[in-house]
Every structure is written in C-alpha cells, then in structure tokens.
Design an enzyme around this catalytic site. Structure first.
Site, PDB file in Angstrom:
ATOM      1  N   GLU A   1      42.748  70.227  66.134  1.00  0.00           N
ATOM      2  CA  GLU A   1      42.689  69.039  65.554  1.00  0.00           C
ATOM      3  C   GLU A   1      41.534  68.938  64.195  1.00  0.00           C
ATOM      4  O   GLU A   1      42.065  68.620  63.112  1.00  0.00           O
ATOM      5  CB  GLU A   1      42.263  67.800  66.517  1.00  0.00           C
ATOM      6  CG  GLU A   1      42.476  66.506  66.098  1.00  0.00           C
ATOM      7  CD  GLU A   1      41.800  65.474  67.115  1.00  0.00           C
ATOM      8  OE1 GLU A   1      40.603  65.116  66.633  1.00  0.00           O
ATOM      9  OE2 GLU A   1      42.502  65.280  67.800  1.00  0.00           O
TER      10      GLU A   1
ATOM     11  N   ARG B   1      46.723  61.813  64.261  1.00  0.00           N
ATOM     12  CA  ARG B   1      45.659  62.357  63.732  1.00  0.00           C
ATOM     13  C   ARG B   1      46.019  63.090  62.421  1.00  0.00           C
ATOM     14  O   ARG B   1      45.639  64.377  62.233  1.00  0.00           O
ATOM     15  CB  ARG B   1      45.166  63.278  64.773  1.00  0.00           C
ATOM     16  CG  ARG B   1      44.721  62.850  66.060  1.00  0.00           C
ATOM     17  CD  ARG B   1      43.329  62.085  66.070  1.00  0.00           C
ATOM     18  NE  ARG B   1      42.899  61.749  67.384  1.00  0.00           N
ATOM     19  CZ  ARG B   1      43.347  60.833  67.891  1.00  0.00           C
ATOM     20  NH1 ARG B   1      44.133  59.963  67.517  1.00  0.00           N
ATOM     21  NH2 ARG B   1      42.873  60.619  69.374  1.00  0.00           N
TER      22      ARG B   1
ATOM     23  N   SER C   1      38.014  65.894  70.739  1.00  0.00           N
ATOM     24  CA  SER C   1      39.272  66.535  71.122  1.00  0.00           C
ATOM     25  C   SER C   1      39.571  67.826  70.178  1.00  0.00           C
ATOM     26  O   SER C   1      39.368  67.584  69.013  1.00  0.00           O
ATOM     27  CB  SER C   1      40.346  65.800  71.188  1.00  0.00           C
ATOM     28  OG  SER C   1      40.450  64.740  72.013  1.00  0.00           O
TER      29      SER C   1
HETATM   30  N1  EPU Z   1      43.045  66.132  82.122  1.00  0.00           N
HETATM   31  C1  EPU Z   1      42.772  67.070  82.946  1.00  0.00           C
HETATM   32  N2  EPU Z   1      41.836  67.955  82.765  1.00  0.00           N
HETATM   33  C2  EPU Z   1      41.076  67.962  81.672  1.00  0.00           C
HETATM   34  C3  EPU Z   1      40.987  67.111  80.831  1.00  0.00           C
HETATM   35  C4  EPU Z   1      42.113  66.048  80.803  1.00  0.00           C
HETATM   36  O1  EPU Z   1      43.395  67.335  83.810  1.00  0.00           O
HETATM   37  O2  EPU Z   1      40.228  69.027  81.527  1.00  0.00           O
HETATM   38  C5  EPU Z   1      44.032  65.094  82.139  1.00  0.00           C
HETATM   39  C6  EPU Z   1      43.408  63.838  82.476  1.00  0.00           C
HETATM   40  O3  EPU Z   1      43.068  63.721  83.899  1.00  0.00           O
HETATM   41  C7  EPU Z   1      44.496  62.724  81.998  1.00  0.00           C
HETATM   42  C8  EPU Z   1      44.942  63.494  80.903  1.00  0.00           C
HETATM   43  O4  EPU Z   1      44.600  64.720  80.900  1.00  0.00           O
HETATM   44  O5  EPU Z   1      45.241  62.453  82.994  1.00  0.00           O
HETATM   45  C9  EPU Z   1      44.465  62.877  79.456  1.00  0.00           C
HETATM   46  O6  EPU Z   1      43.051  62.800  79.332  1.00  0.00           O
HETATM   47  P1  EPU Z   1      42.142  61.748  78.747  1.00  0.00           P
HETATM   48  O7  EPU Z   1      42.906  60.430  79.380  1.00  0.00           O
HETATM   49  O8  EPU Z   1      41.010  62.249  78.802  1.00  0.00           O
HETATM   50  O9  EPU Z   1      42.696  61.633  77.260  1.00  0.00           O
HETATM   51  P2  EPU Z   1      43.191  62.846  76.316  1.00  0.00           P
HETATM   52  O10 EPU Z   1      44.658  62.845  76.152  1.00  0.00           O
HETATM   53  O11 EPU Z   1      42.504  64.320  76.632  1.00  0.00           O
HETATM   54  C10 EPU Z   1      43.155  61.312  74.001  1.00  0.00           C
HETATM   55  C11 EPU Z   1      42.493  61.320  72.521  1.00  0.00           C
HETATM   56  C12 EPU Z   1      41.055  61.090  72.669  1.00  0.00           C
HETATM   57  C13 EPU Z   1      40.974  59.776  73.095  1.00  0.00           C
HETATM   58  C14 EPU Z   1      41.718  59.536  74.619  1.00  0.00           C
HETATM   59  C15 EPU Z   1      41.558  58.191  75.003  1.00  0.00           C
HETATM   60  C16 EPU Z   1      43.614  63.250  71.445  1.00  0.00           C
HETATM   61  C17 EPU Z   1      43.546  64.701  71.130  1.00  0.00           C
HETATM   62  N3  EPU Z   1      42.667  62.568  72.158  1.00  0.00           N
HETATM   63  O12 EPU Z   1      42.549  62.434  74.906  1.00  0.00           O
HETATM   64  O13 EPU Z   1      40.665  61.044  71.242  1.00  0.00           O
HETATM   65  O14 EPU Z   1      39.809  59.220  73.126  1.00  0.00           O
HETATM   66  O15 EPU Z   1      43.082  59.948  74.348  1.00  0.00           O
HETATM   67  O16 EPU Z   1      42.500  57.461  74.242  1.00  0.00           O
HETATM   68  O17 EPU Z   1      44.929  62.526  71.177  1.00  0.00           O
HETATM   69  C18 EPU Z   1      39.700  62.846  69.803  1.00  0.00           C
HETATM   70  O18 EPU Z   1      40.740  62.797  69.216  1.00  0.00           O
HETATM   71  O19 EPU Z   1      38.601  63.442  69.462  1.00  0.00           O
HETATM   72  C19 EPU Z   1      39.679  61.958  70.817  1.00  0.00           C
HETATM   73  C20 EPU Z   1      38.493  62.288  71.763  1.00  0.00           C
END
Ligand code: EPU
Length: 360
Positions: free
Chosen positions: A356, A165, A254
C-alpha cells in the site's frame, strides 16, 4: 516567505520514523510559496517530491529530489446547500483534527475515518478508508498546482479516478487508470501538489454500520442508533486497541492491500484452508483479509532487523527501533520483510499481495 533547508532529517516527517535525509527541503505554507518555488532559478527546474504527513511512505535512502513539505493550513465551511455542508481544509491540516473539527461544527460524515494518520492533502492520494466509508464517498473536489506548468486546477471525484487505496495521484505518465469514458488519464504522480480539499457532508446523516468491531460496540452499549460522536469515539477506541500509535511505534498503517479474487480462486483457497476470512463484493468477486493470510503463514510478531510484523495485526509492519540513527529499521529492512511476506503468502495461497505505501 518560502523557507529552504538543507540536509534535513526526515525521521520526524514519516510515521515509520525511518532514518533518511532530504538534500533540500522547502516548506510550502501557501499557494504563493509554490509559485515562488517554481520561479526560483535553481529549485524551480529540479525534480520535486511532495511530502504530506508521511504516513504512507517508506524511505529507502536519502531523497535527492527537492522535498516539498506541505504546510498549507485553514478549515472553513465553503457552502451550505439544502442537502449538504461543503467544507474545505488546507492540505497541511492533520486529517484526524479536521475530522474532529467537522463534528464539533455539526457536520457529521467523516467519523468512520477518525484517527487515520496523515494530512488532508494526502487523503485523496490513496483514497483513505475505514469501517465502510472511503474518502471518495464524501469527496467534493480539490485544488492542486501542476508542478510542471505552475497552473492551478480543480478536480472532481471522477477526475481523481479513485479506486481502493488508489487515485490518479499514485500513477505516473500515461500509465494512469482509465477514466469512466475509457480514455487514458494522465497520471499525476510527482506532478501535482494538492493545495486544498473540499468535502460534501450530507445533512441527511445516518451512521454507516455493518462492521463486526462496530457491531460489538453497539451490543456493549445496548445502542441501536449511535450518534456521529459515538461512532467517532468507538472508531477511536477500536483503532487504539488494535493499531499501533505511530507516535510510539513507527508504522504506515496497513502495509498491503486486501486482495480481490474470483469466486473460483476463493473456493480453491477455502479448500486449502476453510478458515480464510473473506467478504463477497457487489460485483461477485471476493475480498480476502490480507492480515489473515499473513497471520496464517506465521508472520505475526516476526522481525527482519528492526523491521517487524505487529503482534496484534499482521497487516501492519512496524519499526521496532527507537528512530535513532543506529537503532532504527531501515527502509531496506522493511522492504526485505515485505518481500519475504509476499513470497510466503504467494507460495501458500497463490496470491501476490500488493504493497500500500509509496516506496521512495
Ligand atoms: N486478521 C487476522 N489476523 C491478523 C489481522 C487480521 O486473522 O493478524 C483478520 C481479522 O480477525 C479480521 C480480518 O482479518 O477478521 C480483517 O481485519 P481488520 O478488521 O482488522 O481489517 P483489515 O482488513 O485488516 C482494513 C483496512 C484498514 C481499516 C480497517 C477497518 C486495508 C488494507 N486495511 O483492515 O485500513 O482501518 O479495514 O475498516 O484495507 C490502512 O489502510 O492503513 C488501514 C489501517
């Protein structure tokens, strides 16, 4: 013809739908509009702010620099080589529409990044990414204008200094990231206006798998080798189920980056809470799910004024207002909430989350 407007409401131009005004807003529909603006006796010398799709921005007040609203359109196949399709899009094109267009043309490769809000021109700025694919994996080059000199220049991936990012466009002056050869890259924040971006989409396509949400779709559909169109459809379904539609609930995706820690730090955190969601990276460090950290501090669903933490994903801050002047989250409320989250995650886990979006 360059169009200049005064006192322009920016609610519709930022996906958080935060109420703010641009003192002066200029619509940029072509490269020649940029040159006309730079030669303008009044606007030419004023400080400038480049606005793309407004999907990664928090406005904390009215914007005094001249806002350049990039509306440069156009999509085309530039070149077909033995190995790849090189496609180009104007910076003002909608990112998602461009992804859909590449698939319809038979150039797969961007499908994992479907439905990311924003414009093509903003996509390299924060090196957007999702489900195991980042923009830098498909990036060929971009053309931009130097707003100080009016010079048009082209950057390849290395020159964009992409990180998680992150890119040269997020850093100002000489504080930019060091390039591969160790030289300090001059940051291009507030200095470059991206005109067009080119992507290299390899003909030897295969789906990028390995994400839990995608694996689940494969199992549901008894499918072991999805097509690009299936991947696109699944990514859209997953995102629609989990992420708020900015047309309905204002948000900037995010709000924090997923932090990277050392193995020792991670062991420390696991000792405090064994359920912490973490992924080993190739270089031996560990990436933590910021959404999980925030969630486990009890923030999901909480609010400060009209700014809130999304119920289904704690990593996303939302505007619970309706975007009218009297009923909308302010940038100040969003930042107060963001700082409160940072403090509580720091106190519990010793990790300082990094925001971000760009705060203006
Ligand atoms: N989780 C929780 N509680 C929450 C949110 C998440 O326990 O409230 C846990 C989920 O269960 C999962 C883990 O955290 O085990 C990761 O969550 P998720 O798979 O939703 O992905 P993320 O790491 O939160 C990242 C990117 C997203 C992208 C997704 C899919 C970043 C900052 N965010 O989210 O990107 O769509 O992976 O690849 O790297 C963005 O940058 O705006 C964005 C949406």
């Amino acid at each position: 013809m360059m169009l200049v407007e005064k006192n322009v409401p920016l609610q519709a131009f930022n996906t958080f739908h935060i109420v703010a005004k641009a003192h002066t807003l200029v619509r940029i529909a072509s490269e020649s509009d940029v040159h006309a603006l730079l030669k303008h006796p009044e606007w030419g010398v004023e400080p400038k702010f480049v606005l793309g799709g407004g999907s990664n921005i928090v406005f904390t007040g009215d914007v005094k620099p001249v806002v350049l609203k990039v509306e440069i359109m156009g999509r085309r196949l530039v070149l077909e080589t033995a190995k790849a399709f090189i496609v180009e899009a104007g910076a003002g094109e909608s990112w998602h529409d461009f992804v859909a267009w590449t698939l319809a043309q038979g150039y797969p490769g961007l499908e994992n990044m479907a439905l990311i809000p924003g414009t093509v021109g903003a996509s390299p700025v924060q090196n957007i990414g999702a489900y195991g694919v980042e923009l830098q994996d498909r990036f060929e080059a971009l053309d931009a204008v130097d707003l100080q000199t009016g010079q048009v220049f082209t950057l390849n991936a290395a020159q964009c200094a992409f990180g998680y990012r992150d890119s040269v466009f997020k850093h100002g002056g000489s504080t930019g990231p060091a390039s591969a050869d160790g030289h300090q890259v001059v940051g291009l924040k507030d200095r470059a206006l991206i005109l067009r971006v080119r992507f290299s989409l390899p003909k030897a396509w295969k789906p990028v798998l390995g994400y839990a949400d995608i694996d689940k779709k494969m199992a549901e559909h008894h499918c072991t080798r999805p097509t690009a169109q299936q991947m696109f459809d699944w990514v859209c379904e997953i995102r629609r189920a989990k992420l708020p539609d900015p047309q309905v609930i204002g948000n900037a995706g995010s709000f924090f980056k997923n932090p990277t820690v050392t193995l020792e730090q991670c062991a420390d955190i696991i000792a405090r809470d064994p359920k912490v969601v973490h992924y080993r990276l190739a270089d031996g460090s560990v990436k933590l799910a910021a959404g999980w950290l925030i969630d486990s501090c009890g923030w999901r669903g909480k609010s400060v004024g009209h700014a809130g933490v999304y119920e289904k994903q704690a990593l996303i801050l939302v505007n619970r207002g309706d975007g009218t002047d009297s009923n909308s989250a302010t940038g100040g409320e969003v930042m107060t909430l963001a700082r409160a989250i940072q403090t509580s995650v720091y106190e519990r886990f010793g990790i300082m989350l990094e925001a971000e979006p760009v705060v203006v």
